[in-house]
Design a protein around this motif. Structure first.
Motif, mmCIF file in Angstrom:
data_model
loop_
_atom_site.group_PDB
_atom_site.id
_atom_site.type_symbol
_atom_site.label_atom_id
_atom_site.label_comp_id
_atom_site.label_asym_id
_atom_site.label_seq_id
_atom_site.Cartn_x
_atom_site.Cartn_y
_atom_site.Cartn_z
ATOM 1 N N UNK A 103 0.801 -1.219 0.000
ATOM 2 C CA UNK A 103 0.000 0.000 0.000
ATOM 3 C C UNK A 103 0.833 1.268 0.000
ATOM 4 N N UNK A 104 2.094 1.166 0.426
ATOM 5 C CA UNK A 104 2.934 2.349 0.565
ATOM 6 C C UNK A 104 2.568 3.201 1.766
ATOM 7 N N UNK A 105 1.671 2.714 2.620
ATOM 8 C CA UNK A 105 1.191 3.502 3.764
ATOM 9 C C UNK A 105 1.750 2.910 5.060
ATOM 10 N N UNK A 106 3.017 3.162 5.262
ATOM 11 C CA UNK A 106 3.645 2.673 6.503
ATOM 12 C C UNK A 106 3.187 3.468 7.716
ATOM 13 N N UNK A 107 2.882 4.747 7.512
ATOM 14 C CA UNK A 107 2.604 5.621 8.652
ATOM 15 C C UNK A 107 1.358 5.189 9.443
ATOM 16 N N UNK A 108 0.220 4.884 8.803
ATOM 17 C CA UNK A 108 -0.910 4.394 9.591
ATOM 18 C C UNK A 108 -0.621 3.090 10.319
ATOM 19 N N UNK A 109 0.154 2.215 9.686
ATOM 20 C CA UNK A 109 0.504 0.949 10.335
ATOM 21 C C UNK A 109 1.441 1.187 11.516
ATOM 22 N N UNK A 110 2.397 2.124 11.325
ATOM 23 C CA UNK A 110 3.284 2.475 12.437
ATOM 24 C C UNK A 110 2.472 3.059 13.584
ATOM 25 N N UNK A 111 1.513 3.927 13.264
ATOM 26 C CA UNK A 111 0.673 4.518 14.303
ATOM 27 C C UNK A 111 -0.114 3.443 15.038
ATOM 28 N N UNK A 112 -0.683 2.487 14.287
ATOM 29 C CA UNK A 112 -1.481 1.433 14.917
ATOM 30 C C UNK A 112 -0.628 0.587 15.861
ATOM 31 N N UNK A 113 0.568 0.193 15.397
ATOM 32 C CA UNK A 113 1.442 -0.632 16.241
ATOM 33 C C UNK A 113 1.907 0.149 17.463
ATOM 34 N N UNK A 114 2.311 1.412 17.244
ATOM 35 C CA UNK A 114 2.837 2.213 18.349
ATOM 36 C C UNK A 114 1.776 2.461 19.412
ATOM 37 N N UNK A 115 0.578 2.830 18.990
ATOM 38 C CA UNK A 115 -0.439 3.175 19.985
ATOM 39 C C UNK A 115 -1.078 1.941 20.624
ATOM 40 N N UNK A 116 -1.038 0.811 19.937
ATOM 41 C CA UNK A 116 -1.443 -0.439 20.593
ATOM 42 C C UNK A 116 -0.467 -0.765 21.720
ATOM 43 N N UNK A 117 0.836 -0.666 21.417
ATOM 44 C CA UNK A 117 1.839 -0.942 22.442
ATOM 45 C C UNK A 117 1.810 0.066 23.574
ATOM 46 N N UNK A 118 1.662 1.349 23.218
ATOM 47 C CA UNK A 118 1.642 2.391 24.248
ATOM 48 C C UNK A 118 0.430 2.239 25.161
ATOM 49 N N UNK A 119 -0.719 1.891 24.586
ATOM 50 C CA UNK A 119 -1.927 1.705 25.392
ATOM 51 C C UNK A 119 -1.779 0.520 26.330
ATOM 52 N N UNK A 120 -1.232 -0.586 25.817
ATOM 53 C CA UNK A 120 -1.022 -1.753 26.672
ATOM 54 C C UNK A 120 -0.058 -1.432 27.805
ATOM 55 N N UNK A 121 0.970 -0.652 27.508
ATOM 56 C CA UNK A 121 1.943 -0.286 28.541
ATOM 57 C C UNK A 121 1.314 0.630 29.580
ATOM 58 N N UNK A 122 0.552 1.620 29.142
ATOM 59 C CA UNK A 122 -0.118 2.512 30.088
ATOM 60 C C UNK A 122 -1.096 1.743 30.977
ATOM 61 N N UNK A 123 -1.727 0.705 30.419
ATOM 62 C CA UNK A 123 -2.686 -0.096 31.187
ATOM 63 C C UNK A 123 -2.019 -0.927 32.277
ATOM 64 N N UNK A 124 -0.685 -1.019 32.265
ATOM 65 C CA UNK A 124 0.011 -1.747 33.328
ATOM 66 C C UNK A 124 -0.150 -1.070 34.686
ATOM 67 N N UNK A 125 -0.677 0.145 34.702
ATOM 68 C CA UNK A 125 -1.004 0.799 35.964
ATOM 69 C C UNK A 125 -1.984 -0.049 36.783
ATOM 70 N N UNK A 126 -2.801 -0.832 36.096
ATOM 71 C CA UNK A 126 -3.830 -1.629 36.777
ATOM 72 C C UNK A 126 -3.323 -3.009 37.195
ATOM 73 N N UNK A 127 -2.017 -3.241 37.039
ATOM 74 C CA UNK A 127 -1.432 -4.529 37.404
ATOM 75 C C UNK A 127 -1.114 -4.536 38.901
ATOM 76 N N UNK A 128 -1.987 -5.131 39.691
ATOM 77 C CA UNK A 128 -1.731 -5.232 41.126
ATOM 78 C C UNK A 128 -2.424 -6.475 41.667
ATOM 79 N N UNK A 129 -2.282 -6.684 42.955
ATOM 80 C CA UNK A 129 -2.919 -7.841 43.585
ATOM 81 C C UNK A 129 -2.431 -9.148 42.995
ATOM 82 N N UNK A 130 -3.377 -9.959 42.506
ATOM 83 C CA UNK A 130 -3.051 -11.265 41.927
ATOM 84 C C UNK A 130 -3.224 -11.276 40.413
#
Length: 459
Positions: A103-130
């Motif tokens: 497609x020649x559209x690396x930028x949307x794919x880069x955005x999707x991968x980056x923000x998926x990873x960033x969101x998962x990392x930010x959600x680690x705030x909820x990692x507690x207890x068991x």
């Protein structure tokens, strides 16, 4: 105007003037600045010990957790999860690369991968207890996402830099990454050591450090998304549907590997690199678990040790670069692999509760880490047939990121079977021994000539 539409696409040939190239290059550097914090703060420092402690809190009387009904030692969970995330990355990376090429559209794919990873990392705030299963899931998503994003990120390099610029541009990207990693670790250290004065528990401080890496990753990703340009592809390339693009990713990878059979010496080097780099990546990802669980070191010691690695990695890369000019890249890399082996042996005998010795090992790691990685990439560049740089470096990236699952698996299995992190860490010696033997057998001068490239005076 949105981040992804700030710049127009370029012609199919990707031509751009010097000023446009420099603008893209400056934007490109910032993705390393954005995502390197995940590698240093999350994977190297905080998540291993913290996820292990959460798993141990959820473990049964014998020290086992049971994800999906499978008995796993709590101390092996982090290593197994890293391994699983990289297996997923192996599946996803060719798909993303093929979709970007078609497609020649690396930028949307880069955005999707980056923000998926960033969101998962930010959600680690909820990692507690068991919630060890939540932690394992978020780690798998984040680690696979950064691997996919790096394939797309690296694919921009030939488009934004002329051949004689690429070494310098690539090196600046590394420098931006080391800088952000060190800067955020300093902030993490301030928050963690002063958590009482901030009215936080130790667990709260760790979870904030984890989540802040995701916020940092997402925030600074805006800069490359605004400055990088998509390139148009030909009608032939864009005619494939999504499913065809996915299939073509695997076909292209298989075609590249088949072509490498015509250059067996290049393939031999790539195999050696795959093995010893697996050892390097595993030492980096598991060092904090070893330091906290086996050596009984506190989080402050681990953070400052990783800071030391970050600082010395730059000096080590420069120093090993000078050594390579005298002794050749191959012999310098082989020397670094001997040092890596000695580091593991010393780590096996390291006394518990001894930060000074741990700092000494961290210094040794820093001095060989940047150099062994930088020289491996530069040596491989001499072994790539002219005109096939992109596809051969795609295979290199797969080796670098996507196939580094075996080391964590071996580390996890060694601890699973023995219950000893010392046995687990010494088991990694095999990667450096086999990698050294395979590299030593590669006649690099002959390999460079066979690839059709001029043979440097020193290599």
């Amino acid at each position: 105007m949105s981040a992804e539409t700030a710049d127009t696409t370029e012609p199919a040939d990707g031509t751009a003037g010097p000023e446009d190239r420099r603008r893209e290059q400056r934007g490109w550097y910032f993705y390393d600045f954005a995502c390197s914090v995940y590698s240093t703060s999350v994977v190297t420092v905080f998540l291993g010990p913290y996820l292990t402690s959460v798993a141990k809190a959820a473990a049964d009387a014998e020290g086992y957790v049971h994800p999906l009904g499978v008995p796993v030692r709590a101390g092996s969970l982090f290593a197994y999860t890293i391994s699983a995330s990289l297996v997923l990355a192996v599946i996803l990376m060719p798909m993303a690369a093929a979709a970007a090429d078609r497609t020649g559209r690396k930028k949307p794919l880069l955005a999707a991968a980056a923000y998926t990873g960033a969101t998962a990392t930010a959600a680690m705030f909820f990692l507690d207890g068991h919630r060890y299963l939540l932690g394992a899931f978020l780690l798998i998503v984040a680690n696979a996402s950064i691997s996919v994003s790096m394939v797309l990120y690296n694919a921009y390099l030939p488009q934004i830099a002329e051949p004689d610029e690429r070494d310098a541009v690539s090196s600046r990207g590394w420098a931006f990454g080391y800088t952000s990693g060190a800067l955020v670790l300093v902030l993490n250290l301030i928050l963690y050591t002063g958590h009482d004065s901030f009215g936080l528990s130790e667990s709260d401080a760790v979870r904030i450090c984890l989540a802040s890496a995701g916020v940092w990753w997402g925030a600074f990703t805006i800069i490359p998304l605004r400055r990088l340009r998509d390139r148009n592809t030909s009608e032939r390339d864009t005619g494939a549907g999504g499913g065809q693009a996915v299939g073509s990713g695997w076909r292209q990878l298989r075609a590249t590997l088949r072509d490498m059979r015509r250059h067996p010496l290049t393939l031999s080097f790539l195999l050696a690199y795959l093995i010893y780099n697996d050892g390097v990546q595993t030492v980096i990802s598991q060092a904090s678990v070893y330091g906290s669980e086996e050596l009984g070191l506190d989080q402050t010691t681990l953070i400052t040790a990783v800071l030391l690695v970050q600082v010395l990695a730059v000096a080590g890369a420069l120093g090993m670069g000078r050594m390579a000019r005298v002794h050749g890249a191959k012999h310098t890399i082989l020397g670094s692999l001997v040092v890596w082996t000695l580091i593991l042996v010393a780590g096996y005998f390291l006394p518990a509760g001894s930060p000074v010795f741990f700092y000494a090992l961290a210094a040794a790691i820093g001095l060989v880490l940047g150099g062994s990685q930088a020289l491996s990439r530069s040596l491989y560049s001499h072994l790539v047939p002219r005109g096939k740089e992109a596809e051969y470096f795609s295979a290199y990236e797969m080796s670098d990121r996507g196939l580094s699952w075996l080391g964590p698996l071996v580390f996890g299995l060694a601890y699973q079977l023995t219950g000893s992190y010392r046995d687990a860490i010494i088991s990694l010696v095999i990667f450096f021994v086999i990698g050294s033997v395979l590299l030593a057998r590669v006649p690099v001068r002959q390999a460079v000539a066979a690839a059709g490239n001029p043979v440097p005076e020193r290599i």
